[in-house]
Design a protein around this motif. Sequence first.
Motif, PDB file in Angstrom:
ATOM      1  N   PRO A  14      18.149  -6.363 -12.382  1.00 25.09           N
ATOM      2  CA  PRO A  14      16.775  -6.655 -11.953  1.00 25.09           C
ATOM      3  C   PRO A  14      16.011  -7.514 -12.953  1.00 25.09           C
ATOM      4  O   PRO A  14      15.163  -8.319 -12.564  1.00 25.09           O
ATOM      5  CB  PRO A  14      16.134  -5.276 -11.806  1.00 25.09           C
ATOM      6  CG  PRO A  14      17.051  -4.304 -12.442  1.00 25.09           C
ATOM      7  CD  PRO A  14      18.385  -4.933 -12.553  1.00 25.09           C
ATOM      8  N   VAL A  15      16.326  -7.375 -14.226  1.00 24.66           N
ATOM      9  CA  VAL A  15      15.676  -8.209 -15.248  1.00 24.66           C
ATOM     10  C   VAL A  15      16.042  -9.674 -15.023  1.00 24.66           C
ATOM     11  O   VAL A  15      15.191 -10.567 -15.116  1.00 24.66           O
ATOM     12  CB  VAL A  15      16.079  -7.750 -16.671  1.00 24.66           C
ATOM     13  CG1 VAL A  15      15.505  -8.677 -17.723  1.00 24.66           C
ATOM     14  CG2 VAL A  15      15.631  -6.323 -16.908  1.00 24.66           C
ATOM     15  N   ALA A  16      17.312  -9.926 -14.712  1.00 23.77           N
ATOM     16  CA  ALA A  16      17.762 -11.294 -14.457  1.00 23.77           C
ATOM     17  C   ALA A  16      17.035 -11.885 -13.257  1.00 23.77           C
ATOM     18  O   ALA A  16      16.629 -13.054 -13.275  1.00 23.77           O
ATOM     19  CB  ALA A  16      19.273 -11.318 -14.236  1.00 23.77           C
ATOM     20  N   LEU A  17      16.860 -11.083 -12.220  1.00 31.12           N
ATOM     21  CA  LEU A  17      16.174 -11.576 -11.022  1.00 31.12           C
ATOM     22  C   LEU A  17      14.708 -11.905 -11.309  1.00 31.12           C
ATOM     23  O   LEU A  17      14.200 -12.941 -10.872  1.00 31.12           O
ATOM     24  CB  LEU A  17      16.282 -10.552  -9.897  1.00 31.12           C
ATOM     25  CG  LEU A  17      15.757 -10.994  -8.543  1.00 31.12           C
ATOM     26  CD1 LEU A  17      16.464 -12.249  -8.054  1.00 31.12           C
ATOM     27  CD2 LEU A  17      15.912  -9.872  -7.532  1.00 31.12           C
ATOM     28  N   ALA A  26      16.596 -19.118 -17.895  1.00 33.76           N
ATOM     29  CA  ALA A  26      16.917 -17.846 -18.559  1.00 33.76           C
ATOM     30  C   ALA A  26      17.444 -16.834 -17.542  1.00 33.76           C
ATOM     31  O   ALA A  26      18.393 -16.096 -17.824  1.00 33.76           O
ATOM     32  CB  ALA A  26      15.685 -17.292 -19.265  1.00 33.76           C
ATOM     33  N   GLY A  27      16.858 -16.804 -16.365  1.00 34.01           N
ATOM     34  CA  GLY A  27      17.320 -15.905 -15.318  1.00 34.01           C
ATOM     35  C   GLY A  27      18.726 -16.246 -14.853  1.00 34.01           C
ATOM     36  O   GLY A  27      19.540 -15.361 -14.593  1.00 34.01           O
ATOM     37  N   ALA A  28      19.026 -17.551 -14.739  1.00 28.73           N
ATOM     38  CA  ALA A  28      20.358 -17.971 -14.314  1.00 28.73           C
ATOM     39  C   ALA A  28      21.406 -17.572 -15.351  1.00 28.73           C
ATOM     40  O   ALA A  28      22.470 -17.042 -15.009  1.00 28.73           O
ATOM     41  CB  ALA A  28      20.378 -19.476 -14.081  1.00 28.73           C
ATOM     42  N   ILE A  29      21.110 -17.798 -16.608  1.00 30.22           N
ATOM     43  CA  ILE A  29      22.059 -17.452 -17.666  1.00 30.22           C
ATOM     44  C   ILE A  29      22.251 -15.939 -17.743  1.00 30.22           C
ATOM     45  O   ILE A  29      23.390 -15.446 -17.822  1.00 30.22           O
ATOM     46  CB  ILE A  29      21.590 -18.029 -19.011  1.00 30.22           C
ATOM     47  CG1 ILE A  29      21.678 -19.560 -18.967  1.00 30.22           C
ATOM     48  CG2 ILE A  29      22.402 -17.465 -20.170  1.00 30.22           C
ATOM     49  CD1 ILE A  29      21.004 -20.263 -20.122  1.00 30.22           C
ATOM     50  N   LEU A  30      21.166 -15.183 -17.681  1.00 34.73           N
ATOM     51  CA  LEU A  30      21.275 -13.728 -17.711  1.00 34.73           C
ATOM     52  C   LEU A  30      21.992 -13.216 -16.462  1.00 34.73           C
ATOM     53  O   LEU A  30      22.725 -12.231 -16.521  1.00 34.73           O
ATOM     54  CB  LEU A  30      19.899 -13.080 -17.844  1.00 34.73           C
ATOM     55  CG  LEU A  30      19.891 -11.581 -18.094  1.00 34.73           C
ATOM     56  CD1 LEU A  30      20.656 -11.234 -19.370  1.00 34.73           C
ATOM     57  CD2 LEU A  30      18.468 -11.068 -18.177  1.00 34.73           C
ATOM     58  N   GLY A  31      21.823 -13.892 -15.353  1.00 34.90           N
ATOM     59  CA  GLY A  31      22.542 -13.538 -14.137  1.00 34.90           C
ATOM     60  C   GLY A  31      24.049 -13.673 -14.312  1.00 34.90           C
ATOM     61  O   GLY A  31      24.823 -12.826 -13.861  1.00 34.90           O
ATOM     62  N   HIS A  32      24.481 -14.743 -14.977  1.00 33.43           N
ATOM     63  CA  HIS A  32      25.913 -14.927 -15.256  1.00 33.43           C
ATOM     64  C   HIS A  32      26.434 -13.809 -16.171  1.00 33.43           C
ATOM     65  O   HIS A  32      27.522 -13.270 -15.949  1.00 33.43           O
ATOM     66  CB  HIS A  32      26.167 -16.287 -15.904  1.00 33.43           C
ATOM     67  CG  HIS A  32      26.131 -17.425 -14.932  1.00 33.43           C
ATOM     68  ND1 HIS A  32      27.129 -17.647 -14.021  1.00 33.43           N
ATOM     69  CD2 HIS A  32      25.216 -18.396 -14.736  1.00 33.43           C
ATOM     70  CE1 HIS A  32      26.835 -18.728 -13.307  1.00 33.43           C
ATOM     71  NE2 HIS A  32      25.671 -19.194 -13.721  1.00 33.43           N
TER      72      HIS A  32
END
Length: 79
Positions: A14-17, A26-32
């Motif tokens: 949820p943090v990535a989203l 930052a969200g895309a990288i954390l999503g990966h």
Amino acid sequence: MTETSTPTTNRLAPVALILAVLVPIAGAILGHITLRQVAQTNEGGRGLALAAIVIGWLGTVGWFVFWGIFLTTLRALGA
């Protein structure tokens, strides 16, 4: 009696989203990163991680397009 347990959601999903909406790259990288963790630990949150990746990269591309058009327009107007 059989007990079914639902996998816990990875805390970063949820943090990535949320980051994908606020700070897309930052969200895309954390999503990966989250997607890799979910695959290794069999936790839930794969859908959230995928959504963060898609929204994050689309948002990042959108920002580059916006600034490219904006700066090109300023240059064309002679500012």
